[in-house]
Write an enzyme that holds these catalytic residues in place. Sequence first.
Site, PDB file in Angstrom:
ATOM      1  N   SER A 189      -0.529   4.148  -7.865  1.00 31.54           N
ATOM      2  CA  SER A 189       0.321   2.970  -7.896  1.00 31.54           C
ATOM      3  C   SER A 189      -0.058   2.101  -9.091  1.00 31.54           C
ATOM      4  O   SER A 189      -1.237   1.856  -9.327  1.00 31.54           O
ATOM      5  CB  SER A 189       0.158   2.155  -6.618  1.00 31.54           C
ATOM      6  OG  SER A 189       0.709   0.869  -6.827  1.00 31.54           O
ATOM      7  N   THR A 192      -1.926  -2.026  -8.260  1.00 28.42           N
ATOM      8  CA  THR A 192      -3.274  -2.464  -7.902  1.00 28.42           C
ATOM      9  C   THR A 192      -4.135  -2.258  -9.139  1.00 28.42           C
ATOM     10  O   THR A 192      -4.289  -1.124  -9.593  1.00 28.42           O
ATOM     11  CB  THR A 192      -3.820  -1.642  -6.703  1.00 28.42           C
ATOM     12  OG1 THR A 192      -3.015  -1.915  -5.563  1.00 28.42           O
ATOM     13  CG2 THR A 192      -5.265  -2.003  -6.393  1.00 28.42           C
ATOM     14  N   LYS A 229      -1.754  11.998  -4.750  1.00 26.84           N
ATOM     15  CA  LYS A 229      -0.467  11.613  -5.361  1.00 26.84           C
ATOM     16  C   LYS A 229      -0.723  11.058  -6.748  1.00 26.84           C
ATOM     17  O   LYS A 229      -1.539  10.138  -6.916  1.00 26.84           O
ATOM     18  CB  LYS A 229       0.235  10.579  -4.482  1.00 26.84           C
ATOM     19  CG  LYS A 229       1.612  10.168  -5.017  1.00 26.84           C
ATOM     20  CD  LYS A 229       2.395   9.406  -3.984  1.00 26.84           C
ATOM     21  CE  LYS A 229       3.728   8.921  -4.527  1.00 26.84           C
ATOM     22  NZ  LYS A 229       4.505   8.192  -3.513  1.00 26.84           N
TER      23      LYS A 229
HETATM   24  C1  LIG Z   1       9.676  -0.444  -3.231  1.00 24.48           C
HETATM   25  C2  LIG Z   1       8.776   0.733  -3.407  1.00 24.48           C
HETATM   26  C3  LIG Z   1       7.524   0.738  -2.807  1.00 24.48           C
HETATM   27  C4  LIG Z   1       6.691   1.847  -2.956  1.00 24.48           C
HETATM   28  N1  LIG Z   1       5.472   1.842  -2.334  1.00 24.48           N
HETATM   29  C5  LIG Z   1       4.672   2.933  -2.432  1.00 24.48           C
HETATM   30  C6  LIG Z   1       3.454   2.997  -1.751  1.00 24.48           C
HETATM   31  O1  LIG Z   1       3.055   2.075  -1.028  1.00 24.48           O
HETATM   32  N2  LIG Z   1       2.684   4.105  -1.898  1.00 24.48           N
HETATM   33  C7  LIG Z   1       3.077   5.170  -2.666  1.00 24.48           C
HETATM   34  O2  LIG Z   1       2.356   6.173  -2.757  1.00 24.48           O
HETATM   35  N3  LIG Z   1       4.261   5.147  -3.318  1.00 24.48           N
HETATM   36  C8  LIG Z   1       5.048   4.066  -3.212  1.00 24.48           C
HETATM   37  N4  LIG Z   1       6.254   4.048  -3.863  1.00 24.48           N
HETATM   38  C9  LIG Z   1       6.616   5.197  -4.711  1.00 24.48           C
HETATM   39  C10 LIG Z   1       7.526   6.193  -3.995  1.00 24.48           C
HETATM   40  O3  LIG Z   1       6.878   6.765  -2.882  1.00 24.48           O
HETATM   41  C11 LIG Z   1       7.948   7.304  -4.969  1.00 24.48           C
HETATM   42  O4  LIG Z   1       6.802   8.028  -5.368  1.00 24.48           O
HETATM   43  C12 LIG Z   1       8.645   6.755  -6.205  1.00 24.48           C
HETATM   44  O5  LIG Z   1       9.467   5.662  -5.890  1.00 24.48           O
HETATM   45  C13 LIG Z   1       9.503   7.795  -6.894  1.00 24.48           C
HETATM   46  O6  LIG Z   1      10.490   8.296  -6.030  1.00 24.48           O
HETATM   47  P1  LIG Z   1      12.020   7.760  -6.041  1.00 24.48           P
HETATM   48  O7  LIG Z   1      12.512   7.854  -7.439  1.00 24.48           O
HETATM   49  O8  LIG Z   1      12.720   8.669  -5.078  1.00 24.48           O
HETATM   50  O9  LIG Z   1      11.982   6.353  -5.545  1.00 24.48           O
HETATM   51  C14 LIG Z   1       7.105   2.952  -3.727  1.00 24.48           C
HETATM   52  C15 LIG Z   1       8.371   2.936  -4.327  1.00 24.48           C
HETATM   53  C16 LIG Z   1       9.203   1.853  -4.165  1.00 24.48           C
HETATM   54  C17 LIG Z   1      10.555   1.870  -4.827  1.00 24.48           C
END
Ligand SMILES: Cc1cc2nc3c(=O)[nH]c(=O)nc-3n(C[C@H](O)[C@H](O)[C@H](O)COP(=O)(O)O)c2cc1C
Length: 373
Positions: A189, A192, A229
Site C-alpha cells: 500500500s 502507510t 501482495k
Molecule cells: C478505496 C480502496 C481501498 C483499498 N484498500 C486496500 C487495502 O486495505 N489493502 C490492500 O491490499 N489493497 C487495497 N486496495 C487495493 C485493491 O485491493 C486492488 O489491489 C487495487 O485497487 C487494484 O485493483 P482494481 O483496479 O480492481 O481496483 C484498495 C483499493 C481501493 C480503491
Amino acid sequence: MVRPRMYRLLYWLVLQRLPAEGTHRVSFAMLRALAAVPGVAALLRRLLAPRDPALRVRALGRELPGPLGLAAGFDKDARGVRALLALGFGFVEVGTVTAEAQPGNPRPRLFRLPRDRALVNRLGFNNGGAEAAARRLARPGARGGAEAVVGVNIGKTKRVAEAEALADYAASAGRLAPLADYLVVNVSSPNTPGLRDLQAADKLRPLLAAVRAACDLASPLRRVPLLVKIAPDLADEDVDAVADLAIELGLDGVIATNTTIARTGLATPAAFVERLGAGGLSGAPLKARALAVLRRLRARAGGRLTLIAVGGIETADDAWERIRAGATLVQGYTGFIYGGPGWPRRLQRELAAKVRAAGLASIEQAIGADAQS
Ligand SMILES: Cc1cc2nc3c(=O)[nH]c(=O)nc-3n(C[C@H](O)[C@H](O)[C@H](O)COP(=O)(O)O)c2cc1C
C-alpha cells in the site's frame, strides 16, 4: 437484480455527485442490512452466485465456485462477507487489518476519476484492528456457509516503527490465521509511510518467515496458505526477486497488484489529478502494468506459485486474459464500484461463455495457456 443500465444511470445521476467514501459506507451498509433480512442472502446467492461447473476452480486447498473475488480494501473490517458472497463473488478478501485499531488518514481520502474509470485513495488502513476483525469472522453465520472462501489481508500498524514491523504483522497473523482460508501479507500500500520498502528481499525474507511461523503456531492442524501482495511500481528485477523469495520460503502465492503511485496516461486533466494529492491509483489505468507484472511472475515462477491477478479488471475479457497469462484467480475493486452490484455475476457469466467458446470444459484448463512456461 440491478441491471447494468439502471446502475449506470443511478451512478451518473446520483452516486458520482456524492462524496466517494460516504457513498461507499452507505451502500455497503444497505447491502448488509438487506442481506440480514432472513432468507434474503440465501435468495441472492441462489440468483447471483456462480453455479456453472465450468467456473469451478481449485486453489489454495479449497474449491471455489468462481474465479472472481472481491479485492482487499472494500470490507476492511470483515463486516459484510456473507452479503458480498451473496452478490456472486467466488471469494472475498477482507482487510487490510492491522494489529491495532487506527483511524487512517484525514478526509477527504477517496476520489473518483470517472473519465478514467479509476479511483485515487489514501485511506491509510483505517480499520478496527485484528481483534475486532477476528471476533466478527468467528461469529456463526459470518461467512454464510462452510463452502465460503475468505482471505484475510494484514498490514503494518502506522504508529509501529519499521524495526517492530515483524512483531506487529506476526500479532495479526496469529490472531487471524485460524479464521482465514488464506492470509495475505500486504507490503504494497502506498498510504502507510515506508510500507513498500518492506518489499526489498532482505526485509521481506524475515518478515514472511515470521508470519509463516505465527500462522503455524496459531493453526497447528491446518496449514494456512500464505501469499504476499506486491505493488505495480516495483522494477521488473524486484518482481523477479519477490517470486524467487516466495518460492524459496515455500509461500503459496503472490497477489499482483496493489494500487500505483503513477499518474500516467490519464484522461482526467492533470491539474485536477494533482489537486487530489497523494494516494494509490486503481482501475482501468492500472490494467497494462498489472498484467505485465503478472506475466513477469509467471515467467519466473512457472506453475510453482498460485497467482492472483488484480488491477484494472473490468470485463470478462480482462479476467480471461489474466487467467491465460497464468492467474489462477482474479480480483477486482474499482470495476465493482463502477460496475455496480450486478458486476460479479455479469463478469463470471461472460467468462463461462468464453470457457465454452474456447472448447474447454473447465476454466482451470485455461490457466497459463498464453504463458511460455
Ligand atoms: C478505496 C480502496 C481501498 C483499498 N484498500 C486496500 C487495502 O486495505 N489493502 C490492500 O491490499 N489493497 C487495497 N486496495 C487495493 C485493491 O485491493 C486492488 O489491489 C487495487 O485497487 C487494484 O485493483 P482494481 O483496479 O480492481 O481496483 C484498495 C483499493 C481501493 C480503491
